[in-house]
Structures are given as C-alpha cells and as structure tokens.
Write an enzyme that holds these catalytic residues in place. Structure first.
Site, mmCIF file in Angstrom:
data_model
loop_
_atom_site.group_PDB
_atom_site.id
_atom_site.type_symbol
_atom_site.label_atom_id
_atom_site.label_comp_id
_atom_site.label_asym_id
_atom_site.label_seq_id
_atom_site.Cartn_x
_atom_site.Cartn_y
_atom_site.Cartn_z
ATOM 1 N N HIS A 135 68.602 39.771 -79.425
ATOM 2 C CA HIS A 135 67.530 39.079 -78.696
ATOM 3 C C HIS A 135 67.769 37.569 -78.692
ATOM 4 O O HIS A 135 67.563 36.901 -77.677
ATOM 5 C CB HIS A 135 66.172 39.349 -79.354
ATOM 6 C CG HIS A 135 65.753 40.783 -79.341
ATOM 7 N ND1 HIS A 135 65.750 41.565 -80.463
ATOM 8 C CD2 HIS A 135 65.304 41.579 -78.333
ATOM 9 C CE1 HIS A 135 65.312 42.772 -80.169
ATOM 10 N NE2 HIS A 135 65.044 42.816 -78.881
ATOM 11 N N SER A 140 69.898 47.106 -82.838
ATOM 12 C CA SER A 140 68.691 47.681 -82.251
ATOM 13 C C SER A 140 67.587 47.603 -83.286
ATOM 14 O O SER A 140 67.838 47.760 -84.489
ATOM 15 C CB SER A 140 68.941 49.155 -81.896
ATOM 16 O OG SER A 140 67.699 49.814 -81.687
#
Ligand code: PAF
Length: 284
Positions: free
Chosen positions: A38, A188
């Site tokens: 991210h 993840s």
C-alpha cells in the site's frame, strides 16, 4: 503532516480548495491494515499528483456472507503512521453510514458484466459488484485525477478499468507492482491470518505461478498446465479455487499468441484465502 477526515463535507471542502489551487489529486483506496504494498501505491500516486488522499474503509458490500468481514484486521493507528511516512496528505475515513446513507443492504449497486463471471467473480459471487459499488462512491467523494491500484488484484484492476472507461470517470488509473516477501509470498493483509506452519507453505503459490509460466511457454497444453498447478498446490496443502492461464484481458489464451498472458491462482490454506498472479510474455 497527515490530516485525517471523517466527514464528507470536510473532505469536499479540502479537495475543492486544492482544486482551486490547480493541484492534481492522487488517490489510493484501501481497506486498511496497510503494508509496504500500500505504501508503494501512495508513492506511485505521489509521483503523478500534487496531493495524495488514501481511504481506509472495510467495505461490507464486497464480502460474502461466509467471508472474513468481521475479522478483517483493523489497525487504524499503524495505518495513519505508515501513510504519513509514505507521503500521504489526507486520510479519508468514512463510516458505513457516510458511505451507504440508506444502509449497505439498500445501496444502489453497480455491476460489471463479462469479466466478473470468471475466476474470483465466479468463486465470490457479488464480490466485484461490491468493489465497483464502493470505488465509484469513493471516486465521487474524493474526485481524484489519478488513482492507484495494485496488480496483485489483477481481476479487480481489470474490472475497475472497465467501469472507469464505461462510465467515463475522469480518473487516470495507475497500476502498482506486487510487493513480495523475501520468499516470494505476495504481501497481503490476509497473510497475518496464516499460522506459522501455513506461512511456510504459502510461498508455494508464487513458485507454482512460475512453474505455470515455464510449462506454458514450453508448449504444454493449457489443460495440463492448469491441472499440474492445481495438483501441486493440493499436494502442498491448499484447497484450490482456480489455477489458470489467461490472456491479458482474462479471456482464453490464443495458442498462437506470444502474449501477454497472466497466470492466476486463488487457493485456501486453512481459513485463509490467498490470491496471486504472474504476468508474462513469450519474450520473457
Ligand atoms: O483492494 C482493496 O483493498 C479493495 O477492494 C478496494 C479497492 C479498496 C475497495 O474496497
């Protein structure tokens, strides 16, 4: 310094001010529990915009009834710290009430046909309807010029490209590379569900994707490539949803083509469902 906004009117005021100054707005939508993948999307957006907004919203409409909505990891303080360090200017933190004023059940729903019928769309009915439903709202709220999504969610990116083009959203899409742990496991938020034993097995997905690429380029039939991959994952302890090679548009690959292709896997280890993919061409 990162500013956090939870009120839609305050968000609109801040964005309108930036637009009046002629600044370009970059956007990174997320469900929080942020990791280096991210943060690299924030940096990508930063490189194409003057101000970067990230949203954190665990979107109920994209989870199926037996999926992990309730236990999805929520780590607001660490998320804010990471966004600040990555160079994000504004964190948009809407409530469910703000996102879905009539409630999630009564929300106007969007649906992308075709590409949502296969792969994750087939295994998670309604999932992509929920994704486009929330991303279209986020785009209306944030009014970004550019928005960054990760290539790890390959089908999601394809679905978002489709609806942005179809509905003429004035948003340029950026695709961020998948970030991996040293052993190849794609980063993840769901990796943290893995037990220690499962975490050791999990990188087998990446190795299987590499084996699929080699076998496909060596001329093995599509059916054999996919069957071998599924067997390999099952032997390692996964329950396999799919292990497939597709063309870049997620159609069946043309055997005469040199690509681009994408190998995609979704498989469950215990209660954790992992997805990953590998894009490749005959040129390497
Ligand atoms: O990729 C995600 O984290 C989510 O699907 C998204 C795009 C933020 C929509 O909820």
């Amino acid at each position: 310094m990162l500013e956090t906004v939870t009120d839609l009117q305050a968000l609109r005021t801040r964005i309108a001010g930036w637009k009046r100054e002629g600044l370009r707005i970059g956007f990174v939508p997320t469900m929080g529990n942020l990791h280096a993948g991210h943060h690299s999307l924030v940096q990508l957006a930063r490189a194409h915009a003057d101000r970067v907004v990230a949203s954190v919203f665990v979107n109920p409409t994209q989870f199926g009834p037996n999926e992990d909505f309730a236990r999805y990891p929520r780590t607001p303080d660490a998320d804010a710290r990471g966004l600040d360090t990555a160079g994000c200017d504004l964190l948009w933190l809407p409530s469910v009430q703000t996102m879905y004023p009539y409630g999630a059940e009564a929300a106007v729903r969007m649906r992308v046909p075709g590409i949502t019928d296969v792969l994750d769309g087939a295994h998670r009915p309604g999932h992509f309807d929920g994704v486009v439903t929330v991303v279209s709202r986020l785009f209306n709220q944030v009014q970004p010029d550019v928005a960054a999504f990760g290539r790890k969610d390959y089908q999601q990116l394809a679905v978002i490209r489709y609806f942005v083009r179809d509905l003429a959203f004035p948003v340029e899409l950026l695709a961020g590379e998948t970030r991996r742990e040293d052993d190849g496991l794609a980063m993840s938020s769901r990796n943290q569900y893995l037990s220690r034993a499962e975490r050791i097995i999990a990188p087998e997905i990446h190795r299987t994707l590499q084996a699929m690429r080699t076998a496909y380029l060596d001329g093995m039939s599509l059916a054999a490539v996919q069957a071998d991959a599924a067997q390999r994952l099952e032997r390692a302890g996964f329950a396999v949803d799919y292990a497939e090679v597709r063309d870049a548009g997620l159609g069946a690959p043309d055997p005469a083509s040199r690509g681009p292709f994408v190998a995609l896997v979704a498989a469950r280890l215990g209660r954790t469902r992992l997805i990953d993919n590998l894009e490749f061409t005959a040129a390497g």
